[in-house]
Design a protein around this motif. Structure first.
Motif, PDB file in Angstrom:
ATOM      1  N   UNK A   1    -102.002 -32.286  25.201  1.00 25.45           N
ATOM      2  CA  UNK A   1    -100.910 -33.409  25.722  1.00 25.45           C
ATOM      3  C   UNK A   1     -99.681 -32.841  25.600  1.00 25.45           C
ATOM      4  N   UNK A   2     -99.566 -31.866  24.350  1.00 20.33           N
ATOM      5  CA  UNK A   2     -98.294 -31.230  24.044  1.00 20.33           C
ATOM      6  C   UNK A   2     -98.059 -30.154  25.056  1.00 20.33           C
ATOM      7  N   UNK A   3     -99.080 -29.268  25.399  1.00 21.56           N
ATOM      8  CA  UNK A   3     -99.119 -28.316  26.274  1.00 21.56           C
ATOM      9  C   UNK A   3     -98.553 -28.776  27.646  1.00 21.56           C
ATOM     10  N   UNK A   4     -99.339 -29.753  28.191  1.00 20.57           N
ATOM     11  CA  UNK A   4     -99.026 -30.496  29.513  1.00 20.57           C
ATOM     12  C   UNK A   4     -97.688 -30.973  29.547  1.00 20.57           C
ATOM     13  N   UNK A   5     -97.158 -31.701  28.444  1.00 17.33           N
ATOM     14  CA  UNK A   5     -95.814 -32.241  28.417  1.00 17.33           C
ATOM     15  C   UNK A   5     -94.720 -31.082  28.546  1.00 17.33           C
ATOM     16  N   UNK A   6     -94.839 -29.851  27.813  1.00 20.15           N
ATOM     17  CA  UNK A   6     -93.933 -28.952  27.813  1.00 20.15           C
ATOM     18  C   UNK A   6     -94.116 -28.229  29.515  1.00 20.15           C
ATOM     19  N   UNK A   7     -95.058 -28.297  30.090  1.00 16.94           N
ATOM     20  CA  UNK A   7     -95.569 -28.031  31.579  1.00 16.94           C
ATOM     21  C   UNK A   7     -94.505 -28.907  32.242  1.00 16.94           C
TER      22      UNK A   7
END
Length: 136
Positions: free
Chosen positions: A118-124
């Motif tokens: 989720x953190x990785x996707x949110x940053x993207x």
């Protein structure tokens, strides 16, 4: 040598690897048969810590080469802070006094946030949104 043709391909490759590690963790350590509970406590903690470190390095590798360096900075800040929290609680639990169940649950939730994609996707998504604003 350039492995990835674009930042988008690099980002997606990182996402796929994180999803694989996260899914593997869920399949083997959050199951109904709970075979993992037969593992010694230290082994279980080291495996979970190792999974967190693997996700951290995947994100570091895939976000570190992208031209938007703020993504890598946020990744490091969140993961290092989370690792300090769970390591501190773990060391207190192992060497000083057994921590209450609520703190153990908190440490588990922090670890779950760190390995979740989720953190990785949110940053993207944030990066994509900011790049669209700059192009307009």
């Amino acid at each position: 040598m350039k492995i990835y043709k674009s930042d988008k391909v690099r980002f997606i490759a990182g996402l796929i690897l994180i999803v694989i590690v996260y899914s593997w963790n869920g399949l083997f350590f959050i199951t109904e048969n709970q075979e993992w509970m037969k593992l010694p406590k230290l082994t279980f903690h080291l495996i979970r810590f190792g999974i967190t470190i693997v996700v951290y390095f995947i994100g570091t590798y895939h976000l570190g080469k992208i031209k938007e360096s703020w993504m890598s900075t946020i990744w490091h800040l969140v993961h290092v802070s989370g690792l300090i929290i769970i390591t501190s609680l773990g060391l207190i639990d192992w060497f000083i006094i057994e921590i209450p169940r609520a703190l153990k649950s908190f440490a588990h939730n922090v670890q779950e946030i760190l390995i979740s994609p989720v953190l990785y996707v949110a940053m993207g998504l944030l990066n994509r949104s900011l790049n669209k604003e700059n192009k307009v």
